[in-house]
Design a protein around this motif. Structure first.
Motif, PDB file in Angstrom:
ATOM      1  N   VAL A  97      43.099  33.070  33.626  1.00 25.90           N
ATOM      2  CA  VAL A  97      43.717  33.144  34.929  1.00 25.90           C
ATOM      3  C   VAL A  97      43.992  34.678  35.491  1.00 25.90           C
ATOM      4  N   ASN A  98      43.860  35.664  34.724  1.00 31.58           N
ATOM      5  CA  ASN A  98      43.853  37.129  35.473  1.00 31.58           C
ATOM      6  C   ASN A  98      42.728  37.500  35.978  1.00 31.58           C
ATOM      7  N   SER A  99      41.487  36.716  35.591  1.00 30.45           N
ATOM      8  CA  SER A  99      40.304  37.395  36.203  1.00 30.45           C
ATOM      9  C   SER A  99      40.285  37.458  37.684  1.00 30.45           C
ATOM     10  N   PRO A 100      39.615  38.534  38.427  1.00 28.35           N
ATOM     11  CA  PRO A 100      39.648  38.243  39.863  1.00 28.35           C
ATOM     12  C   PRO A 100      38.988  37.072  40.305  1.00 28.35           C
ATOM     13  N   LEU A 101      39.394  36.574  41.480  1.00 26.19           N
ATOM     14  CA  LEU A 101      38.862  35.510  41.955  1.00 26.19           C
ATOM     15  C   LEU A 101      37.498  35.433  42.296  1.00 26.19           C
ATOM     16  N   ARG A 102      36.885  36.730  42.509  1.00 28.33           N
ATOM     17  CA  ARG A 102      35.595  36.908  43.021  1.00 28.33           C
ATOM     18  C   ARG A 102      34.791  36.662  41.629  1.00 28.33           C
ATOM     19  N   GLU A 103      35.125  37.004  40.506  1.00 24.73           N
ATOM     20  CA  GLU A 103      34.357  36.897  39.245  1.00 24.73           C
ATOM     21  C   GLU A 103      34.645  35.433  38.738  1.00 24.73           C
ATOM     22  N   VAL A 104      35.779  34.867  39.136  1.00 25.31           N
ATOM     23  CA  VAL A 104      35.834  33.362  38.579  1.00 25.31           C
ATOM     24  C   VAL A 104      35.167  32.554  39.374  1.00 25.31           C
ATOM     25  N   ALA A 105      34.891  33.061  40.637  1.00 25.25           N
ATOM     26  CA  ALA A 105      33.916  32.067  41.502  1.00 25.25           C
ATOM     27  C   ALA A 105      32.592  32.102  41.222  1.00 25.25           C
ATOM     28  N   ALA A 106      32.203  33.597  40.785  1.00 28.19           N
ATOM     29  CA  ALA A 106      30.867  33.936  40.681  1.00 28.19           C
ATOM     30  C   ALA A 106      30.143  33.387  39.457  1.00 28.19           C
ATOM     31  N   ALA A 107      31.233  33.208  38.370  1.00 24.92           N
ATOM     32  CA  ALA A 107      30.823  32.505  37.186  1.00 24.92           C
ATOM     33  C   ALA A 107      30.502  30.742  37.533  1.00 24.92           C
ATOM     34  N   LYS A 108      30.678  30.188  38.579  1.00 30.59           N
ATOM     35  CA  LYS A 108      30.294  28.995  39.051  1.00 30.59           C
ATOM     36  C   LYS A 108      29.182  29.171  40.008  1.00 30.59           C
ATOM     37  N   LYS A 129      29.757  30.462  42.935  1.00 26.04           N
ATOM     38  CA  LYS A 129      30.436  30.436  44.194  1.00 26.04           C
ATOM     39  C   LYS A 129      30.924  31.838  44.798  1.00 26.04           C
ATOM     40  N   ARG A 130      31.652  31.840  45.769  1.00 24.50           N
ATOM     41  CA  ARG A 130      32.221  33.008  46.448  1.00 24.50           C
ATOM     42  C   ARG A 130      33.503  32.630  46.814  1.00 24.50           C
ATOM     43  N   TYR A 131      34.366  33.788  46.475  1.00 19.08           N
ATOM     44  CA  TYR A 131      35.703  33.601  47.211  1.00 19.08           C
ATOM     45  C   TYR A 131      36.093  34.666  48.016  1.00 19.08           C
ATOM     46  N   GLY A 132      36.597  34.569  49.125  1.00 19.35           N
ATOM     47  CA  GLY A 132      37.192  35.861  49.994  1.00 19.35           C
ATOM     48  C   GLY A 132      38.055  35.292  50.876  1.00 19.35           C
ATOM     49  N   ALA A 133      38.179  36.535  51.837  1.00 14.34           N
ATOM     50  CA  ALA A 133      39.463  36.272  52.706  1.00 14.34           C
ATOM     51  C   ALA A 133      39.182  36.852  53.932  1.00 14.34           C
ATOM     52  N   ALA A 134      39.858  36.387  55.105  1.00 12.62           N
ATOM     53  CA  ALA A 134      39.798  37.149  56.401  1.00 12.62           C
ATOM     54  C   ALA A 134      40.690  38.453  56.089  1.00 12.62           C
ATOM     55  N   ILE A 135      40.063  39.678  56.665  1.00 12.58           N
ATOM     56  CA  ILE A 135      40.432  41.000  56.493  1.00 12.58           C
ATOM     57  C   ILE A 135      40.936  41.593  57.750  1.00 12.58           C
ATOM     58  N   ASP A 143      30.180  25.973  47.997  1.00  5.72           N
ATOM     59  CA  ASP A 143      30.287  27.122  47.183  1.00  5.72           C
ATOM     60  C   ASP A 143      30.695  28.312  47.903  1.00  5.72           C
ATOM     61  N   THR A 144      31.593  28.235  48.959  1.00  7.63           N
ATOM     62  CA  THR A 144      32.063  29.346  49.444  1.00  7.63           C
ATOM     63  C   THR A 144      33.641  29.017  50.119  1.00  7.63           C
ATOM     64  N   VAL A 145      34.576  29.796  49.538  1.00 10.18           N
ATOM     65  CA  VAL A 145      36.090  29.609  50.102  1.00 10.18           C
ATOM     66  C   VAL A 145      36.631  30.787  50.391  1.00 10.18           C
TER      67      VAL A 145
END
Ligand code: G3I
Length: 384
Positions: free
Chosen positions: A48-59, A61-67, A324-326
């Motif tokens: 649960v502590n892992s960065p979302l980008r890593e958790v997503a990449a393990a599957k 997939k990609r996680y990101g945000a509007a910046i 695959d992308t959120v």
């Protein structure tokens, strides 16, 4: 009305106090290898502590945000958090027409390039948003713009990023479908008044002539269920596919409202995802954030749990349908558009005491992880 609470799955999150000790604002992750293969090999170590980008990449997939370029400069903790959590980002406004071509034929990329440089430094992909929209335009641009305006704009903006190392995809057109039949003069495709399907086809064709190496998306909101609008959106996707346009994916914005007073149209949303997959047009989630509609709970803790449960429930549906992308529309409640006076929903604007319940994103206003963040992490970890 059915009680929607019984449909909400529990996200199974650890307590905030535990998370606060885990250095969410620490950075220096950018030197790590975030390639999907490396992460996949390490997938058993995700927690649960892992960065979302890593958790997503393990599957895969990609996680990101509007910046926001402005906040990247003025809010270093925010910038560090983006670098830690995101493998993809969408500029909040820096690639919109009013930012890139404020005067006819005079292009400016300073603020968008600053975002692209940040992304390159932190190994974040950039999702280009957007070349065609009814909002975010300078006054001299009509809606719809003329063919000549479109051609010059697309060539100018896409041409600038043709060799970009980070910008890999474009929302070629954004929000072209009307909200209901009173706002269209085109019953079949439901396009906003004045917009012809041929113009959108030509827009996609011009884009492909400039840079076909990128992924092209049609992006819209209000299509997360079986609605008048999602039906027209799908017909428009089909029209583009059948009329020589390169369209790789559909951006499902996902500015969602959940409530215990009305159900989420799970079946309808599944049918939208299925139809896109059948058309071989990849669904991705481009602007996710979640508002809990009235009746509101009696505490922020309960509200946060409802938001988290809603994230989990929604992402479970997405991941079961090959998403695959959120991308969430922002990362922290500190900078959400939903709390901005110009954009706050009328229902909340008129009710200041309810505004504290606008907590739509994974991190709170102090940049601390909320249960929503853990629900997103869990959904990625459980994705097949
Ligand atoms: O740039 C100025 C800034 O200098 C100033 O400090 C600030 C004061 O409020 O205003 C800034 O400009 C604002 C800009 O956002 C950046 O915050 C504009 O007034 C405001 O109109 C603009 O709103 C954005 C809107 O799109 C229009 O471009 C929202 O932040 C952004 O969240 C919203 O994003 C849209 C997506 O593109 C499409 N889908 C819906 C989504 C939410 O509405």
């Amino acid at each position: 009305m059915p009680d929607r609470r019984k449909f909400l799955t529990r996200a199974g999150y650890t307590t905030l106090s535990a998370l606060l000790t885990m250095g969410f604002l620490q950075k220096d992750k950018q030197k790590e290898d975030y390639s999907i293969n490396t992460i996949a090999a390490n997938s058993t170590r995700m927690n649960v502590n892992s960065p979302l980008r890593e958790v997503a990449a393990a599957k895969g997939k990609r996680y990101g945000a509007a910046i926001s370029g402005e906040f990247l400069q003025t809010d270093k903790d925010y910038a560090n958090l983006i670098a830690r959590e995101c493998s993809i980002a969408t500029p909040n406004g820096e690639l919109k027409w009013n930012a890139t071509e404020p005067q006819p034929g005079k292009f400016t990329f300073e603020s968008a390039d600053a975002i692209a440089n940040f992304c390159q430094k932190h190994n974040i992909e950039l999702h280009g948003h957007t070349l065609f929209w009814h909002t975010g335009n300078p006054d001299w641009v009509s809606y719809p713009p003329t063919f000549e305006m479109i051609e010059r704009h697309v060539k100018g903006v896409m041409g600038h990023y043709r060799n970009s190392k980070v910008l890999k995809s474009w929302d070629i057109a954004n929000e072209i479908i009307a909200d209901n039949e009173n706002e269209t003069d085109n019953a079949t495709y439901g396009l906003r008044k004045g917009v012809k399907p041929e113009l959108i086809r030509d827009l996609f064709k011009i884009a492909a002539s400039v840079d076909s190496s990128k992924k092209f998306y049609l992006n819209d909101f209000g299509i997360e269920g079986a609605t008048w609008k999602s039906d027209r959106f799908l017909k428009m996707v089909e029209y583009l596919k059948n009329n020589g346009a390169k369209i790789d994916g559909a951006g499902i914005q996902s500015h969602l409202w959940f409530s215990t007073a009305y159900p989420f149209d799970e079946k309808g949303f599944n049918s939208v995802l299925k139809r896109l997959n059948d058309l071989e047009v990849k669904p991705i989630i481009t602007e996710l954030d979640i508002i809990i509609d009235t009746p509101l709970p009696d505490s922020i803790k309960k509200l946060d749990q409802m938001v988290a449960d809603s994230y989990k429930r929604y992402l479970d549906l997405c991941f079961a349908a090959n998403v695959d992308t959120v991308i969430t529309w922002g990362l922290t409640d500190r900078h959400t558009w939903i709390r901005h006076p110009d954009w706050m929903p009328a229902k909340f604007r008129g009710n200041p005491s309810n505004q504290r319940f606008l907590r739509p994103l994974p991190f709170d206003e102090n940049l601390q992880p909320k249960s929503a963040r853990n629900a997103i992490s869990q959904a990625f970890q459980q994705a097949t």
